[in-house]
Enzyme design. Structure first.
Site, short mmCIF file in Angstrom:
data_model
loop_
_atom_site.label_atom_id
_atom_site.label_comp_id
_atom_site.label_asym_id
_atom_site.label_seq_id
_atom_site.Cartn_x
_atom_site.Cartn_y
_atom_site.Cartn_z
N HIS A 150 1.26 8.69 -59.32
CA HIS A 150 1.07 7.65 -60.48
C HIS A 150 0.67 8.18 -61.77
O HIS A 150 0.03 9.15 -61.75
CB HIS A 150 0.32 6.39 -60.12
CG HIS A 150 -1.27 6.78 -59.81
ND1 HIS A 150 -1.44 7.40 -58.58
CD2 HIS A 150 -2.20 6.88 -60.70
CE1 HIS A 150 -2.85 7.65 -58.81
NE2 HIS A 150 -3.28 7.07 -59.94
N HIS A 176 -0.32 12.06 -60.96
CA HIS A 176 -1.01 12.78 -60.11
C HIS A 176 -1.04 12.02 -58.95
O HIS A 176 -0.46 10.89 -58.55
CB HIS A 176 -2.39 13.13 -60.93
CG HIS A 176 -3.09 11.51 -61.14
ND1 HIS A 176 -2.77 10.76 -62.27
CD2 HIS A 176 -3.85 10.68 -60.43
CE1 HIS A 176 -3.21 9.84 -62.46
NE2 HIS A 176 -4.16 9.74 -61.31
N ARG A 199 -14.12 8.85 -62.60
CA ARG A 199 -13.25 8.80 -63.67
C ARG A 199 -13.50 7.99 -64.70
O ARG A 199 -13.94 6.93 -64.69
CB ARG A 199 -11.87 8.52 -62.84
CG ARG A 199 -10.60 8.77 -63.77
CD ARG A 199 -9.46 8.18 -63.11
NE ARG A 199 -9.15 6.96 -63.70
CZ ARG A 199 -8.07 6.21 -62.96
NH1 ARG A 199 -7.46 6.52 -61.94
NH2 ARG A 199 -8.00 4.62 -63.42
N ASP A 246 -2.13 6.74 -64.71
CA ASP A 246 -2.99 5.71 -64.73
C ASP A 246 -2.63 4.38 -65.36
O ASP A 246 -2.22 4.64 -66.56
CB ASP A 246 -4.37 6.28 -64.94
CG ASP A 246 -4.93 7.20 -64.05
OD1 ASP A 246 -4.48 6.92 -62.72
OD2 ASP A 246 -5.58 8.18 -64.40
C1 SIN Z 1 -6.87 9.01 -59.21
O1 SIN Z 1 -5.82 8.56 -59.11
O2 SIN Z 1 -7.28 8.89 -60.58
C2 SIN Z 1 -7.71 9.58 -58.38
C3 SIN Z 1 -7.46 11.22 -58.23
C4 SIN Z 1 -8.16 11.79 -56.95
O3 SIN Z 1 -8.92 10.89 -56.52
O4 SIN Z 1 -7.98 12.87 -56.86
#
Ligand code: SIN
Length: 286
Positions: free
Chosen positions: A118, A262, A277, A120
């Site tokens: 996805h 990602h 994050r 974000d």
């Molecule tokens: C995310 O989707 O932002 C998380 C990525 C992660 O935890 O590696």
């Protein structure tokens, strides 16, 4: 029968990779991603350094900074230097710092924040410009994050497929990824974004549908859209478009959500993992 591959030259912009004021950048794969060395992010960034980090991000899409000891205020200040920060209604932030989302897997917990490609918050009318992810607790091995280059994914489609998709809009919803709970009644039900968006800074087109939040294509029945989306979700993960980032203590990764996706690997059963994050708000895609 021979098939024609429309694969662009798989090489990110590696020109002048050392040529950034005050830091150096080493590409990680032909597809995307670079390690940045020579910056201490806890000190904040000067105007020139900010411009240079922005330039490196536009060139490499994913930047990995090792050994960055940042507290929540420093992480927020860093994110804020690139834009306003998003507060996620689905995933709790830190009590005193709601902009810092905790991505947490407890010891021996089986449910993980992982496993679907996805970009974000594409369920927002103005999805994210980019995100900063900071490693707090990492497993001894596993729990890597994979990234894929959506410019290459778009450019590798045949001209006929691109012509067909161009001008179509994907339907995105948070409820597909995060589930439906009464507390989230305020979240938009459905938003639409171009299937291929134009990056507002580079002018390059990037594939902009993802398996976490995209649930349809406007004007198509589900029977029509789902096979097409399934093809695109498979296509965008081609290894040539990706980089896999192995986390080290206090590493920080900054990625561009407008042209990457990602995926967090769920391969560390039983071990705790905690990431912070911050998510930078972006523009309405066009
Ligand atoms: C995310 O989707 O932002 C998380 C990525 C992660 O935890 O590696």
């Amino acid at each position: 029968m021979a098939t024609t591959e429309y694969l662009p030259p798989l090489r990110q912009d590696t020109q002048n990779t050392q040529d950034y004021a005050g830091f150096s950048v080493a590409p990680l794969t032909g597809g995307l991603g670079a390690e940045v060395s020579g910056l201490d992010l806890s000190q904040g960034l000067s105007g020139d350094q900010l411009d240079e980090v922005r330039r490196a991000l536009l060139n490499h899409l994913v930047l990995v900074f090792r050994d960055q000891e940042l507290d929540a205020d420093q992480l927020i200040a860093l994110g804020h230097a690139f834009g306003d920060l998003h507060v996620n209604p689905f995933v709790a932030g830190l009590p005193d710092h709601p902009e810092v989302m905790e991505i947490k897997s407890e010891e021996n917990e089986t449910a993980r924040f992982a496993g679907r490609w996805h970009s974000d918050i594409t369920w927002e009318a103005r999805p994210s410009l980019g995100s900063l992810l900071h490693a707090r607790t990492i497993p001894p091995y596993g729990g890597d994050t994979l990234f894929a280059n959506m410019y290459l994914a778009w450019e590798a489609l045949s001209p006929t497929m691109r012509r067909m998709l161009d001008g179509l809009y994907g339907e995105h919803t948070a409820f597909q990824g995060h589930g439906r709970a009464a507390a989230f009644a305020d979240a938009p039900e459905l938003v639409i974004h171009p299937v291929a968006r134009t990056h507002p800074e580079t002018g390059r087109k990037a594939l902009f549908v993802n398996e976490y939040f995209t649930c349809g294509i406007q004007g198509m029945t589900r029977d029509e859209s789902q096979p097409l989306l399934d093809f695109l979700f498979r296509h965008l993960q081609r290894p040539e478009f990706t980089v896999r980032v192995r986390w080290t203590p206090h590493a920080l990764v900054f990625w561009d959500n407008r042209c990457t996706q990602h995926y967090a690997a769920n391969d560390y059963p039983g071990d705790p993992r905690l990431m912070w994050r911050v998510t930078i708000n972006g523009d309405k895609p066009y």
